[in-house]
Design an enzyme around this catalytic site. Structure first.
Site, PDB file in Angstrom:
ATOM      1  CD  GLN A 295      11.690   6.723 -57.250  1.00 55.29           C
ATOM      2  OE1 GLN A 295      10.846   6.905 -56.392  1.00 55.29           O
ATOM      3  NE2 GLN A 295      11.399   6.260 -58.432  1.00 55.29           N
ATOM      4  CG  PHE A 296      14.376   0.419 -57.383  1.00 54.21           C
ATOM      5  CD1 PHE A 296      14.693  -0.121 -58.623  1.00 54.21           C
ATOM      6  CD2 PHE A 296      13.054   0.414 -56.962  1.00 54.21           C
ATOM      7  CE1 PHE A 296      13.704  -0.655 -59.432  1.00 54.21           C
ATOM      8  CE2 PHE A 296      12.062  -0.108 -57.768  1.00 54.21           C
ATOM      9  CZ  PHE A 296      12.390  -0.650 -59.007  1.00 54.21           C
ATOM     10  CB  THR A 297      13.382   4.097 -60.709  1.00 53.37           C
ATOM     11  OG1 THR A 297      12.843   5.225 -60.033  1.00 53.37           O
ATOM     12  CG2 THR A 297      12.454   2.900 -60.577  1.00 53.37           C
TER      13      THR A 297
END
Length: 155
Positions: free
Chosen positions: A84-86
């Site tokens: 989950q880079f966000t």
């Protein structure tokens, strides 16, 4: 902790969890935790060990008295891990989040895989999504119970 690292995890108690990519199921578990994992370029194995041990040992499941005194290890549950880079979306300036702090795939993938391996080495059954793919994640979060973990210990 040596250096500046900040592996982040959002941990949610899950009565069930399913992950699909392109209509195909890649992960499924009946009970345990769902972990969204964010990685920076500065992260290392020390951060991976810290966060994986926290996830495995968080006492977020009820005991026989209804108190949250049991970990996913204690309950025999599993872990669904989703990249989950966000989690590194910086919204302080403007309206579009900046993801400059998120690690590029050549750095993030090995750390993500190391995190999964660390959980497995602690005796947990781990299911995963597909790194970098658009995933459909569905789960039931009883409670709800959601915990944030940051290897910099900022929260």
């Amino acid at each position: 902790m040596e250096g500046v690292t900040s592996l982040r995890a959002v941990v949610q108690r899950a009565a069930d969890c399913r992950i699909e990519v392109d209509g195909a199921r890649t992960a499924e578990l009946e009970q345990g935790v769902l972990v969204y994992l964010g990685v920076t370029a500065e992260d290392d194995d020390t951060a991976v060990r810290y966060v994986s041990e926290k996830v495995a040992n968080l006492r977020i499941f009820e005991d026989e008295d209804g108190k949250m005194n049991r970990s996913v290890l204690d309950t025999g549950g599993g872990v669904c891990v989703v990249s989950q880079f966000t989690l590194y979306g910086d919204t302080r300036k403007g309206r579009r989040p900046s993801y400059n702090r998120a690690a590029p795939p050549d750095i993030a993938v090995p750390l993500y895989e190391s995190f999964v391996a660390a959980l497995e080495s602690l005796g947990l059954h781990v299911e995963t999504g597909t790194f970098g793919a658009v995933m459909q994640v569905s789960y039931t979060n009883p409670g709800p119970v959601t915990i944030l973990i940051d290897s910099e210990k900022t929260f």
